[in-house]
Design a protein around this motif. Structure first.
Motif, short mmCIF file in Angstrom:
data_model
loop_
_atom_site.label_atom_id
_atom_site.label_comp_id
_atom_site.label_asym_id
_atom_site.label_seq_id
_atom_site.Cartn_x
_atom_site.Cartn_y
_atom_site.Cartn_z
N ALA A 196 0.84 -1.20 0.00
CA ALA A 196 0.00 0.00 0.00
C ALA A 196 0.87 1.24 0.00
O ALA A 196 1.96 1.26 0.56
N ARG A 197 0.38 2.30 -0.65
CA ARG A 197 1.01 3.61 -0.55
C ARG A 197 0.46 4.30 0.68
O ARG A 197 -0.63 3.97 1.17
N HIS A 198 1.20 5.29 1.17
CA HIS A 198 0.64 6.12 2.24
C HIS A 198 -0.35 7.10 1.61
O HIS A 198 -0.05 7.69 0.57
N LEU A 244 -1.10 10.02 2.19
CA LEU A 244 -0.58 11.38 1.96
C LEU A 244 0.18 11.45 0.64
O LEU A 244 0.13 12.46 -0.07
N SER A 245 0.87 10.35 0.29
CA SER A 245 1.55 10.32 -1.00
C SER A 245 0.53 10.28 -2.12
O SER A 245 0.67 10.95 -3.14
N MET A 299 -2.17 9.20 11.13
CA MET A 299 -1.56 9.54 9.85
C MET A 299 -0.05 9.62 9.93
O MET A 299 0.62 9.48 8.94
N VAL A 323 1.21 0.42 9.93
CA VAL A 323 0.92 -0.07 8.57
C VAL A 323 -0.57 -0.24 8.34
O VAL A 323 -1.04 -0.17 7.20
N SER A 382 -2.05 2.78 6.37
CA SER A 382 -1.84 2.79 4.92
C SER A 382 -2.61 1.67 4.25
O SER A 382 -3.18 1.84 3.17
N ARG A 383 -2.61 0.51 4.90
CA ARG A 383 -3.16 -0.68 4.22
C ARG A 383 -4.65 -0.58 3.96
O ARG A 383 -5.16 -1.20 3.04
N MET A 411 -3.88 1.33 -2.88
CA MET A 411 -3.29 2.26 -3.84
C MET A 411 -4.29 3.31 -4.30
O MET A 411 -4.10 3.98 -5.30
N GLU A 431 3.89 1.61 2.33
CA GLU A 431 4.58 2.89 2.56
C GLU A 431 4.13 3.49 3.89
O GLU A 431 2.95 3.49 4.21
N ASN A 434 5.39 -0.69 15.11
CA ASN A 434 4.48 -1.68 14.54
C ASN A 434 4.64 -3.04 15.20
O ASN A 434 3.66 -3.71 15.48
#
Ligand SMILES: [Zn+2]
Lengths: 369, 846
Positions: A122-124, A126-127, A354, A359, A362-363, A367, B533, B588
């Motif tokens: 996954a991307r963050h 915010l990105s 945030m 993880v 983000s997950r 995407m 990420e 984590n």
């Protein structure tokens, strides 16, 4: 094997008798029909279509017949052979289909089972949202500009008309870089990239600037000392507040959907004059919650509008410090916090989620946002 | 700035039924940041009661309650239980009756308590929403202030909405009721009754002697003297209530009045006990070594730049920031000297910062106060002292005034319309400018418009026939000087909503830069490989470096440090992403995510060694390129890095069999993935650097420059960060990789002739890197070689200690023909020969 016989009596050649041919054919057809599986069918094929099968032997006898008898016998044998071949092919198709069906049935799996190769990460978010904003503006023909995070104080403040003793400079809660008096800070906003863009490019300038910025706030549910902004700058001939409004309206629609718009409220920022706060028409209730206690809206707090960022006409003093001819050019700028945008856009309730790098945060986005 | 609605009503003829929320809405549209509107949720009945009788009844819990009967204007007395004891028979008190709701939503009903049925209760100040009045008891009204049965809500103006306004730095005048009232009057289109519109009774001379030594820092200094006040007099309840609603505690009549006038007019006032002053008041800069004990009982070392108020005894106040303890008004003060002055905003801002002392006064002076106010404010304070504390006002008055009022600015009449891109008529422009208090006249003949920025460049003169205006801002708007400042006032009153919305057409852009596109590809590739990420703060410190096992002289311990870090343990900016990414992994892991595959991209901060400070350049013109270069030279290098941390299992155990634990090889492979995502084939060799396992680390380089490492983390590092054993990590200089990427890739034709496959097994010393052997084979095989791939690795008895066997699959192909057997055999032999020569490799047979 008998040789040619000129006085051969065709009636005497038993395999060529009509009834014998029919019997041979019927036996073959029966054998094929009774073949229970592909192996039995192959056996029956050898017996009834092989080189030594009665029909093959009969075929060979034709040559021994007197010419006048050959045609009739040939036709008879040919018809029988055709029938036998067709029966074989028909039965073969049936048995093959049965076989495949059985085989596929036995190979059945539970396709819902998991597998061991890594799943997509996954991307963050915010990105993802930074990239989405960048895409909105590159589609308009703007460039995506960037700059350093440890920045010269002059670019972070003075060039943007935050003068040394102005209260606005003190209100920025700045991280200063050692040694004291180094003239460098952690940038408190993405705006030094505005100054950099004006110092290094020639108008027309159309840039959007996503980036990480720093203020000495303690982390809590709504504040973080490290956060992301996106900022836009336009410097061109004849740029007005109306162009700023048009750009923000387009931005709002691109990020939140058709039919929405931005609203400006007067405010103060040193680097813009006039300055305004940007409100976004609530994309959830579209204003229907205002004065309507039966339909409260959590997203906008039943205000109908959501505070989104700041903007304004670039203060000519900023243009001047950056070497832009104020007689010829004017500009506008705007900026928003991306964390805040995610909070109301995607319902993120706690700033800490945030920024802590869990993880799971983000997950849940993967995407897409 | 907290603004009680009732106070606004006093000076603006607002519609009677208007609510705080309505006013707030209007003020927001006018550009004030109204953060909250506190609406009173108080409902009656709430009445004045007279205490008829009471009995003190001690309770088992040690308390004593009073069982009281009260006259509330009805035939029968009202009986209530009261926990306070600061009242006597005959006192007037405030009684809340059953059915009422007190602030905070407290509903009142008759209830049984302490053996009685209490039909309501007697209220304290805080129960009425008036804040703590310091009595620790109930409110006792003044005799004669009311009669029993009077509505206490009206009497005490209890139902008052309060607007809380965050005043932006340009709107210093709104740190007053006067300023907010002016905005409200404009917003509602009604008249403002200026609270400063007072009759001055002073003679303008002969007041308490004052000498101003620094007129630039103190341009106005006014004193009035009021004698014979009753220092024990109490501030009236309405004043106390407004002070409380505005967030200030009532203290004493003298102090309360000065605070009240400051809130009302925006002019900070200082009162001195005349008996404690000695000699002339002198306003001057401090001399080194001077000290002052301020009102907060702190002794402060004074700086030579501090502007002081002094008398014969020495410093008696830091001008505009805080008064001194020695001359403050006390409950024994009979004669008061009132000071109302105008100080330069920068002088006050610096002093406030220097002494870390932000007072109500300094906040206002920093934003500049109306220079015409001091005489009026002093008059208002004096009048109130006379009215409320029984003093006598002397006509003698000291007025030192050297303040220069603002000069007019010449602007184009259509400037606001041009800035807005809207049709704003000249009539509208004039109306709006005048409503903010500007004086507007036609510009004199020959005038030219002021430059848009008050710098060095020449004003535009092509205007010619356009109407020009000469605009003088009002004394309370020192922020208005540039043409755009006036445009803002006009446009905000014209209404931002009335400005059209036009998307400006940009010239064609080129989309994302190559670097920007490549960054996205790296992230996408890593996500495709199953990584998530994360973001983390870039702050780090010695503990992180120790945990990573960096040697004491490791250059990565040399950092960019912050003067004011959030935590003294983390004063540094990260020199490597792993410093903070490993902490993220640790967090984590602590939350139960032990199988982790995370990455981050971000800047690292590498000091340049000796660097000069970045200068604060002038802003009146563009700095030279050399000056801009000095700014950049002062900054650390800030390359973009990518970091990866893998922990636990890379693939899980499942129905298919056993899973794969994370290994050094996963990390190295991900580093290769990152490089190939940007089109770079880096050189890989065995490396040895913290925080990696010294024997399980790959070093990546491009064009001879090391760009990072990947491999298993040192066991001690795993332990220090609470990560599972064998956790692995990558850190690469992404910027260097991206820069090394190809500018474009030329397509090569590929052969359709058959491939010839050859396998080669070579026994080499164990410490020879497979990559080197592979490179040797490729070099020797020549141009017929299509590819070479390691497919087996063997160590064991068959080949002997200290050795390993590497098996490679070679594929040969020619572009223009089918290769002959002997050609292939020759190429194979040539390949092997290089490995033999270079590493003493021995071909393994069988
Ligand atoms: Zn809504």
């Amino acid at each position: 094997m008998s040789g040619p016989n000129t006085d051969y009596d065709p009636v005497e050649v038993t395999p060529l008798h009509a009834e014998e041919v029919e019997r041979t054919r019927d036996e073959a057809l029966k054998a094929f029909t009774e073949a229970a599986d592909l192996a039995a069918l192959q056996d029956a094929k050898g017996t009834h279509l092989g080189e030594k099968s009665p029909i093959a032997l009969a075929n060979r006898e034709i040559g021994a017949l007197p010419p006048q008898a050959r045609k009739e016998a040939g036709q008879r044998i040919g018809a029988a052979r055709k029938a036998i071949n067709e029966a074989f092919a028909g039965r073969l198709a049936v048995l093959e289909a049965e076989h495949e069906e059985r085989m596929l049935a036995t190979e059945r799996v539970d396709a819902t089972l998991p597998w061991h190769t890594p799943e997509l990460g996954a991307r963050h978010p915010l990105s993802l949202i930074s990239e989405q904003v960048a895409d909105v503006f590159t589609a308009l023909g703007w460039d995506v500009a960037e700059g350093p995070e440890v920045e010269a104080e002059w670019l972070n403040f003075d060039a943007l008309n935050f003068l040394p003793d102005h209260p606005a400079r003190q209100m920025q809660d700045t991280f200063f870089v050692e040694p004291a008096g180094s003239g460098t800070v952690l940038r408190t906003h993405t705006s030094p990239v505005q100054a950099r863009s004006m110092l290094t490019r020639k108008p027309p300038i159309y840039v959007v600037v996503p980036g990480r910025v720093f203020r000495t706030d303690e982390l809590d549910a709504t504040h973080t000392p490290v956060f992301y902004q996106v900022e836009g700058l336009v410097v061109d001939e004849g740029i007005t507040l109306a162009h700023l409004k048009g750009t923000l309206d387009h931005f709002v629609v691109s990020m939140f959907g058709e039919g929405l718009e931005a609203r400006l409220r007067p405010n103060f920022f040193p680097f813009t004059e006039p300055s305004a706060e940007v409100d976004l028409k609530c994309f959830v209730c579209r204003g229907a919650s205002v004065g309507n206690p039966d339909r409260p809206c959590r997203t906008c707090g039943s205000e109908g509008w959501i505070e989104w960022g700041g903007c304004g006409v670039v203060n000519p003093r900023v243009l001047q410090a950056c070497g832009i001819d104020t007689d010829r050019y004017s500009g506008f700028a705007f900026g928003m916090g991306l964390e805040r945008t995610l909070m109301f856009r995607n319902g993120v309730e706690d700033m800490r989620d945030m920024v802590e790098g869990d993880v799971r945060f983000s997950r849940q986005f993967g995407m897409e946002i | 700035m907290r603004v009680p609605l009732s106070w606004l009503h006093e000076y603006v003829d607002l519609p009677a039924e208007v609510t705080g929320r309505d006013v707030g809405e209007k003020l927001i549209r006018a550009g004030l940041e109204v953060e909250t509107v506190e609406e009173s949720d108080l409902t009656g009945p709430l009445v004045v009661g007279k205490v008829l009788t009471y009995d003190d009844e001690p309770q088992k819990n040690g308390k004593t309650i009073r069982w009281c009967s009260l006259d509330i204007g009805k035939d029968e007395p009202q009986w209530v239980v009261c926990g306070a004891n600061n009242f006597e028979v005959g006192d007037l008190v405030v009684v809340v009756l059953p059915g009422a709701v007190l602030p905070g939503g407290f509903a009142i009903s008759a209830r049984k308590t302490y053996g009685h049925v209490s039909s309501g209760m007697i209220c304290s100040s805080s129960e009425l929403g008036l804040g703590d009045d310091g009595t620790h008891g109930i409110v006792v009204l003044e005799p004669g202030e009311a009669v029993p049965g009077d509505d206490a809500i009206e009497l005490l103006a209890l139902r008052d909405d309060v607007l809380d306004i965050a005043v932006t730095p340009d709107r210093g005048y709104c740190l007053s009721i006067r300023g907010v009232a002016r905005e409200a009057a404009t917003a509602y289109g009604v008249e403002l009754k200026d609270p400063a519109g007072l009759r001055l009774t002073g003679s303008g001379q002969g007041g308490y002697p004052v000498r101003v030594d620094d007129a630039a820092a103190c341009s106005v200094f006014v004193t009035r003297t009021v004698t014979g006040i009753d220092p024990k007099a109490l501030s009236p309840r309405w004043m106390q209530k407004r002070l409380l609603a505005s967030g200030m505690r009532p203290i004493s009549i003298g102090v309360d009045i000065t605070n009240y006038v400051m809130l009302e007019l925006g002019q900070p006032i200082h009162g001195y006990d005349k008996a404690r002053l000695s000699g002339e008041i002198v306003v001057r800069r401090a001399t080194p070594g001077e000290k002052l004990m301020t009102l907060d009982d702190q002794t402060r070392e004074l700086d030579a730049e501090d502007l002081l108020i002094t008398d014969d005894s020495g410093p008696i106040g830091v001008a505009g920031v805080m008064g001194g303890a020695s001359t403050e008004i006390s409950d024994a003060t009979a004669d008061v000297v009132i000071e109302a002055a105008h100080f330069h905003p920068i002088v006050i801002a610096r002093a406030s910062r220097r002494h870390k002392l932000s007072s109500e006064a300094s906040r206002r002076f920093e934003r500049e106060v109306d220079p015409l106010l001091p005489r009026y404010a002093a008059q208002r304070v004096a009048d109130l002292l006379v009215d409320l504390a029984g003093g006598t006002l002397e006509a003698d008055e000291t007025v030192v005034d050297t303040h220069a009022l603002p000069e007019p600015t010449t602007i184009r009449a259509d400037h606001s319309a041009r800035v807005a891109g809207a049709s704003i008529t000249i009539e509208e422009t004039l109306r709006h400018l005048r409503s903010v208090g500007c004086t507007v006249e036609p510009a004199p003949a020959g005038a030219v418009p002021a430059p848009l920025a008050a710098g060095v460049h020449a004003p535009a003169t092509e205007v010619g026939g356009d109407d020009l205006l000469s605009v003088t801002p009002p004394s309370w708007r020192p922020d208005l000087h540039d043409p755009n400042d006036f445009a803002e006032e006009v446009i905000r009153l014209f209404g931002y909503d009335n400005v059209p919305s036009i998307l400006p057409p940009a010239p064609g852009g080129q989309g994302l830069t190559v670097a920007q596109r490549r960054r996205r590809r790296v992230a996408t590739a890593l996500v495709g490989a199953g990584l998530t990420e994360v973001v983390s703060y870039p702050f780090t410190g010695a503990a992180d470096f120790d945990a990573m096992g960096l040697p004491a002289d490791d250059p990565r311990r040399t950092t960019v440090k912050l003067v004011n870090p959030l935590s003294d343990e983390e004063p540094s900016m990260q020199t490597m992403l792993l410093a903070t990414l490993l902490r993220t992994a640790e967090r984590n892991a602590g939350r139960g995510a032990t199988d982790l595959a995370i990455f981050q991209t971000g800047l690292v901060f590498l000091p340049k060694g000796e660097s000069k400070p970045a200068p604060l350049l002038p802003v009146e013109h563009r700095p030279s390129d050399a000056e801009i270069q000095t700014l950049n030279d002062a900054l650390p290098d800030q390359p973009l890095h990518v970091g990866v941390v893998l922990t636990g299992s890379r693939t899980p155990t499942g129905w298919w069999g056993k899973g794969q634990p994370v290994s050094w090889a996963d990390a190295v492979q991900l580093a290769r993935t990152i490089a190939s995502a940007v089109g770079v084939e880096p050189k890989v060799r065995n490396g040895e650097v913290a925080p990696w396992h010294p024997g399980r680390c790959a070093e990546f380089s491009v064009d001879g420059k090391v760009v990072g490492h990947a491999g298993e983390l040192h066991p001690k590092v795993c332990q220090a960060f609470g990560l599972p054993a064998r956790s692995s990590a990558v850190e690469l200089d992404l910027e260097a990789l991206i820069t090394a990427g190809p500018s474009s890739i030329a397509a090569h034709p590929f052969s359709s002739y058959p491939v010839a496959k050859e396998d080669v097994a070579l026994i080499v010393p164990a410490d020879v890197a497979a990559a080197e052997v592979e490179a040797a084979l490729a070099e020797g095989a020549g141009e017929l070689l299509e590819s070479v791939r390691l497919f087996d690795l063997y160590t064991g008895e068959q080949i002997g200690e200290g050795k390993k066997s590497l098996a490679f699959a070679l594929r040969f192909r020619a572009a223009d023909r089918t290769l002959k057997e002997n050609e292939v055999a020759d190429a194979r032999q040539a390949a092997v020969q290089v490995a033999v020569d270079r590493f003493g490799a021995v071909q393994r047979v069988g």
